[in-house]
Design a protein around this motif. Structure first.
Motif, PDB file in Angstrom:
ATOM      1  N   LEU A 302     135.519  51.347 -61.769  1.00 22.38           N
ATOM      2  CA  LEU A 302     135.443  50.009 -60.942  1.00 22.38           C
ATOM      3  C   LEU A 302     135.011  50.365 -59.508  1.00 22.38           C
ATOM      4  CD1 LEU A 302     138.287  47.780 -62.020  1.00 22.38           C
ATOM      5  CD2 LEU A 302     136.016  47.375 -62.361  1.00 22.38           C
ATOM      6  N   ALA A 303     135.565  51.489 -58.917  1.00 23.74           N
ATOM      7  CA  ALA A 303     135.256  51.945 -57.757  1.00 23.74           C
ATOM      8  C   ALA A 303     133.816  52.255 -57.742  1.00 23.74           C
ATOM      9  CB  ALA A 303     136.009  53.187 -57.200  1.00 23.74           C
ATOM     10  N   ASN A 304     133.232  52.888 -58.771  1.00 25.56           N
ATOM     11  CA  ASN A 304     131.626  53.238 -58.842  1.00 25.56           C
ATOM     12  C   ASN A 304     130.967  51.917 -58.848  1.00 25.56           C
ATOM     13  OD1 ASN A 304     132.317  55.933 -58.542  1.00 25.56           O
ATOM     14  ND2 ASN A 304     132.289  56.432 -60.948  1.00 25.56           N
ATOM     15  N   GLY A 309     127.200  48.820 -56.554  1.00 27.79           N
ATOM     16  CA  GLY A 309     126.965  47.393 -56.265  1.00 27.79           C
ATOM     17  C   GLY A 309     126.397  47.206 -54.717  1.00 27.79           C
ATOM     18  N   ARG A 310     127.234  48.053 -54.047  1.00 32.42           N
ATOM     19  CA  ARG A 310     126.820  47.854 -52.571  1.00 32.42           C
ATOM     20  C   ARG A 310     125.183  48.371 -52.385  1.00 32.42           C
ATOM     21  NH1 ARG A 310     130.947  51.267 -49.977  1.00 32.42           N
ATOM     22  NH2 ARG A 310     132.575  50.432 -51.281  1.00 32.42           N
ATOM     23  N   LEU A 311     124.988  49.540 -53.104  1.00 35.91           N
ATOM     24  CA  LEU A 311     123.865  50.157 -52.915  1.00 35.91           C
ATOM     25  C   LEU A 311     122.746  49.257 -53.485  1.00 35.91           C
ATOM     26  CD1 LEU A 311     124.558  53.872 -54.201  1.00 35.91           C
ATOM     27  CD2 LEU A 311     123.934  53.046 -51.795  1.00 35.91           C
ATOM     28  N   GLU A 312     122.993  48.754 -54.616  1.00 34.32           N
ATOM     29  CA  GLU A 312     121.940  47.617 -55.255  1.00 34.32           C
ATOM     30  C   GLU A 312     121.989  46.343 -54.380  1.00 34.32           C
ATOM     31  OE1 GLU A 312     123.325  46.236 -58.824  1.00 34.32           O
ATOM     32  OE2 GLU A 312     122.328  47.792 -60.060  1.00 34.32           O
ATOM     33  N   LEU A 314     122.167  46.490 -51.173  1.00 36.57           N
ATOM     34  CA  LEU A 314     121.233  46.965 -50.030  1.00 36.57           C
ATOM     35  C   LEU A 314     119.844  46.986 -50.451  1.00 36.57           C
ATOM     36  CD1 LEU A 314     122.155  48.026 -47.322  1.00 36.57           C
ATOM     37  CD2 LEU A 314     121.779  50.375 -48.071  1.00 36.57           C
ATOM     38  N   SER A 315     119.454  47.628 -51.721  1.00 34.61           N
ATOM     39  CA  SER A 315     118.193  47.698 -52.069  1.00 34.61           C
ATOM     40  C   SER A 315     117.588  46.164 -52.351  1.00 34.61           C
ATOM     41  CB  SER A 315     118.033  48.832 -53.314  1.00 34.61           C
ATOM     42  OG  SER A 315     117.941  48.117 -54.650  1.00 34.61           O
ATOM     43  N   GLN A 316     118.356  45.449 -52.897  1.00 34.46           N
ATOM     44  CA  GLN A 316     117.629  43.945 -52.936  1.00 34.46           C
ATOM     45  C   GLN A 316     117.559  43.770 -51.724  1.00 34.46           C
ATOM     46  OE1 GLN A 316     120.632  42.230 -55.016  1.00 34.46           O
ATOM     47  NE2 GLN A 316     120.112  42.772 -57.000  1.00 34.46           N
ATOM     48  N   LEU A 317     118.140  43.756 -50.683  1.00 31.62           N
ATOM     49  CA  LEU A 317     117.928  43.447 -49.047  1.00 31.62           C
ATOM     50  C   LEU A 317     116.437  44.039 -48.896  1.00 31.62           C
ATOM     51  CD1 LEU A 317     121.346  42.931 -47.399  1.00 31.62           C
ATOM     52  CD2 LEU A 317     119.561  41.177 -47.927  1.00 31.62           C
ATOM     53  N   THR A 318     116.728  45.302 -48.958  1.00 31.36           N
ATOM     54  CA  THR A 318     115.478  46.006 -48.414  1.00 31.36           C
ATOM     55  C   THR A 318     114.164  45.514 -49.057  1.00 31.36           C
ATOM     56  OG1 THR A 318     116.960  47.810 -48.270  1.00 31.36           O
ATOM     57  CG2 THR A 318     114.489  48.215 -47.947  1.00 31.36           C
ATOM     58  N   ARG A 319     114.298  45.591 -50.305  1.00 28.51           N
ATOM     59  CA  ARG A 319     113.060  44.896 -51.258  1.00 28.51           C
ATOM     60  C   ARG A 319     112.743  43.707 -50.721  1.00 28.51           C
ATOM     61  NH1 ARG A 319     110.189  45.262 -55.720  1.00 28.51           N
ATOM     62  NH2 ARG A 319     110.843  47.416 -55.759  1.00 28.51           N
ATOM     63  N   ALA A 320     113.813  42.722 -50.378  1.00 26.76           N
ATOM     64  CA  ALA A 320     113.270  41.414 -49.879  1.00 26.76           C
ATOM     65  C   ALA A 320     112.691  41.270 -48.866  1.00 26.76           C
ATOM     66  CB  ALA A 320     114.801  40.494 -50.123  1.00 26.76           C
ATOM     67  N   ALA A 321     113.108  42.186 -47.752  1.00 26.59           N
ATOM     68  CA  ALA A 321     112.767  42.334 -46.384  1.00 26.59           C
ATOM     69  C   ALA A 321     111.240  42.845 -46.534  1.00 26.59           C
ATOM     70  CB  ALA A 321     113.676  43.056 -45.728  1.00 26.59           C
ATOM     71  N   LEU A 322     111.213  43.923 -47.374  1.00 27.37           N
ATOM     72  CA  LEU A 322     109.626  44.476 -47.693  1.00 27.37           C
ATOM     73  C   LEU A 322     108.703  43.545 -48.269  1.00 27.37           C
ATOM     74  CD1 LEU A 322     110.456  48.059 -48.496  1.00 27.37           C
ATOM     75  CD2 LEU A 322     109.683  47.175 -46.306  1.00 27.37           C
ATOM     76  N   ASP A 323     109.379  42.586 -49.141  1.00 23.34           N
ATOM     77  CA  ASP A 323     108.386  41.539 -49.889  1.00 23.34           C
ATOM     78  C   ASP A 323     108.061  40.417 -49.018  1.00 23.34           C
ATOM     79  OD1 ASP A 323     108.072  42.900 -52.163  1.00 23.34           O
ATOM     80  OD2 ASP A 323     109.741  41.913 -53.300  1.00 23.34           O
ATOM     81  N   GLY A 324     109.106  40.162 -47.913  1.00 22.86           N
ATOM     82  CA  GLY A 324     108.744  39.177 -47.031  1.00 22.86           C
ATOM     83  C   GLY A 324     107.901  39.229 -46.003  1.00 22.86           C
TER      84      GLY A 324
END
Ligand code: ADP
Length: 642
Positions: A302-304, A309-312, A314-324
């Protein structure tokens, strides 16, 4: 003579008889001396005791009748029948109380003559021996069985842990909660299971998965400090509840036993697993231990998921930012293989037919080959579109080169606007310069040759002044165009800077009656090597701005001082100043500070841009600061070059 001694009766006392008597007393075996008719003539104390008699009770009695009392044997009994011979083997003997026992027996004739001979029967209870042996054997067997059972349980447990761990490992993260509840229910024979999880920044726990009931039938959120739920969390160990006396009704089921299993990682509470049995079988302490052990594994998983989840996220945010963003971005590995491309880049790939597997342009590639970790910047024309291309190396946190980012920015509109601006400037300046030069020329003639009427002269003077101003603007425009087309060609000469400043100050002084222009330090200005006309232009621009933007008049002070191979010139005015929020734009082309105070002051926003180009072409610098007591101090610094 007949001697009776301690249950031993013998005919003639002798050493042998004494020894025999002693033997009968001390031996642990049953020993019985029978006469030829099978009557007992002597018996060992142990023998009588085993049979449950006092030795005296046996003397004179038929041994055969005594020991086979409960299971009378035919006379042909090989052990003690009247015609019995020698015997060695087992026989079932009867005790006085009627019970029987197995005995290892030996019977021997003391002499060769069977008819008169006495017989000695030796018997040892073997049941006792067997019992002792079998007790030990039973004990050992029981221990063995226990050990085997423990080993089997341990094996089962470690297999269960293995299966459980593998299950956790192969389960997609999204299904982990569900798998956990299912697995725990199966492993613990629980009818119902609920998993409440705690989000990192949430005070409460939320229902994440259930087994054996509809989630709608139970609480969706739980406070972490409630009852056994909270007790399990704070004890960090399973807590059980027993409802065998009165079942707990939950979601239509009668619960008899509940186990609350805390899930935690270090100091962090991750959640609580609730397992429930409807059958009357409590969760035993050893089951709780096993579950606590498995809960440890589940907590790691669960901790993993939290970390992943946190990394995902973050990467979604980064991707959204880059896509935007408008810029097209591609990231490639050190071999040029694409790792990522944002939406804009994908769009360009399609529109322009770019090949992601050949991410670099030929000249760019040459630069990169020459300096694999350097940056590149180039302008790129494709059909009628213009792009700026940047590439830059990417390093990981240890500084290892891990790839390159390629950024494409479309500048077609900007380039078009620049071209249009340049064309317009060129057209306007050329078209205006000729008539203005004529106006100036004629105004000069009129002034020199015309009527001496002061009013008339002042009108003509105004015409001339305005024409000068307009011509200045036109020249700025032309200069700007020149600068934009590849910089100025400087024609450097050596000259006295002080003379140039004096000249420009007195020229500017003629423009306004309400300003006093002062050159403070004529002796501090050195001889410099520069383009005299261009530096004159800079001074003239700064002085005319100082006058223009000090509408209430006042003293405008020019200072010069030489320092370390360069000269520093400043023009300080008592004017309106420049608001802090507009500071960035004053040196930009065509930009003007927009305030109520500047609204009535005319200008096109080119003077300072031009000054900066001239000063920078001389490898100098230019800037400004607020003047003490209001107003602005513009300054420039030039290398002396002597
Ligand atoms: P402009 O033709 O508008 O004067 P410049 O490039 O010379 O163009 O100056 C740009 C802007 O900087 C001006 O519009 C003005 O707002 C501001 N500025 C320039 N010099 C001064 C000054 N001495 N005091 C206050 N503002 C100034």
């Amino acid at each position: 003579m007949t001697v009776h001694r301690h249950g031993v009766e013998s005919e003639a006392p002798s050493t042998t008889a004494a020894a025999f008597e002693l033997l009968l007393r001390v031996s642990n075996d049953g020993i019985c001396l029978l006469d030829a008719t099978g009557l007992c003539r002597g018996v060992s104390s142990a023998g009588a005791r085993v049979l449950g008699y006092h030795p005296r009770e046996l003397i004179g009695r038929s041994f055969h009748a005594v020991v086979h009392a409960s299971s009378p044997r035919p006379d042909g009994c090989p052990l003690c029948g009247p015609a019995a011979g020698e015997f060695e083997g087992r026989a079932l003997l009867t005790r006085k109380d009627g019970t029987t026992f197995n005995a290892a027996c030996t019977a021997r004739h003391l002499t060769g003559d069977r008819t008169v001979d006495e017989r000695l029967v030796v018997f040892t209870e073997v049941d006792t021996e067997d019992r002792a042996h079998s007790a030990t054997r039973h004990d050992t067997e029981a221990r063995l069985r226990r050990t085997v059972a423990e080993l089997a349980a341990e094996k089962q447990r470690s297999e269960a842990i293995h299966v459980f761990a593998r299950q956790l490992f192969v389960t997609p993260l999204g299904d982990l909660d569900r798998t956990l509840v299912d697995q725990f229910c199966v492993l613990t024979d629980s009818r119902l299971g609920l998993l409440y999880k705690k989000d990192e920044h949430d005070a409460e726990l939320g229902l994440a998965a259930s087994h054996g009931l509809f989630p709608s039938g139970v609480a969706n959120r739980i406070r972490p400090n409630q009852g056994s739920f909270g007790a399990a969390l704070s004890a960090r160990h399973p807590v059980v509840e027993d409802y065998s006396d009165g079942p707990l009704e939950l979601a239509g089921r009668s619960i008899r036993h509940i186990m609350y299993v805390p899930l935690s990682e270090g100091e962090d509470d991750l959640g609580v697993l609730i397992l429930a049995r409807t059958m009357a079988r409590p969760y035993l302490p050893e089951e709780q231990e096993s579950v606590a052990h498995l809960a440890g594994l589940a907590s790691v998983a669960l901790a993993n998921t939290r970390v992943v989840g946190r990394l995902e996220r973050l990467s979604q945010l980064t991707r959204a930012a880059l896509d935007g963003i408008v810029e097209a971005i591609r990231i490639v590995d050190p071999d040029g293989r694409e790792l990522f491309a944002n939406t804009s880049m994908r769009f360009l790939d399609q529109e322009l037919g770019l090949d992601p597997s050949a991410p670099f342009d030929a000249p760019e590639l040459r630069e990169i080959e020459a300096d694999p970790e350097g940056r590149t910047r180039m302008e790129w024309e494709l059909e009628d579109r213009s792009f700026e291309r940047y590439t830059a190396p990417i390093h990981d946190s240890l500084g290892t080169f891990i790839g390159r980012v390629i950024v494409l920015r479309e500048v077609t509109a900007e380039r078009r606007a620049e071209r249009l601006q340049a064309d317009l400037v060129s057209f306007a300046s050329h078209e205006l310069r000729t008539p203005l030069t004529s106006i100036l020329g004629f105004a000069k003639i009129l002034l020199e040759e015309g009527d001496a009427d002061p009013e008339w002269s002042s009108h003509v003077e105004t015409i001339r002044g305005e024409a000068v101003r307009l011509l200045g603007m036109v020249e700025d425009l032309l200069d700007f165009q020149l600068g934009g087309a590849g910089g100025f060609v400087l024609s450097r000469t050596r000259f006295e800077l002080a003379d140039l400043i004096e000249e420009q100050v007195s020229k500017a002084a003629q423009v306004s009656r309400i300003h006093e222009l002062v050159f403070d330090s004529p002796h501090a200005a050195p001889m410099i090597e520069a383009d005299r006309n261009r530096i004159a232009q800079v001074l003239s621009n700064l002085l005319s701005n100082a006058i223009k933007y000090s509408p209430r008049g006042g003293v405008i002070r020019v200072r010069a001082r030489a320092k370390e191979g360069s000269v520093y010139v400043s023009v300080a005015d008592p004017g309106i100043g420049i608001p802090a929020d507009q500071r960035d734009k004053v040196f930009q082309k065509f930009s003007r500070v927009e305030t109520a105070e500047t609204a009535d002051i005319r200008g096109i926003g080119l003077g300072l841009a031009l000054c900066r180009e001239i000063v920078e072409a001389h490898e100098g610098s230019i800037g400004y600061a607020d003047a003490h007591g209001g107003g602005t101090v513009f300054w420039f610094e030039l290398p002396i070059r002597q």
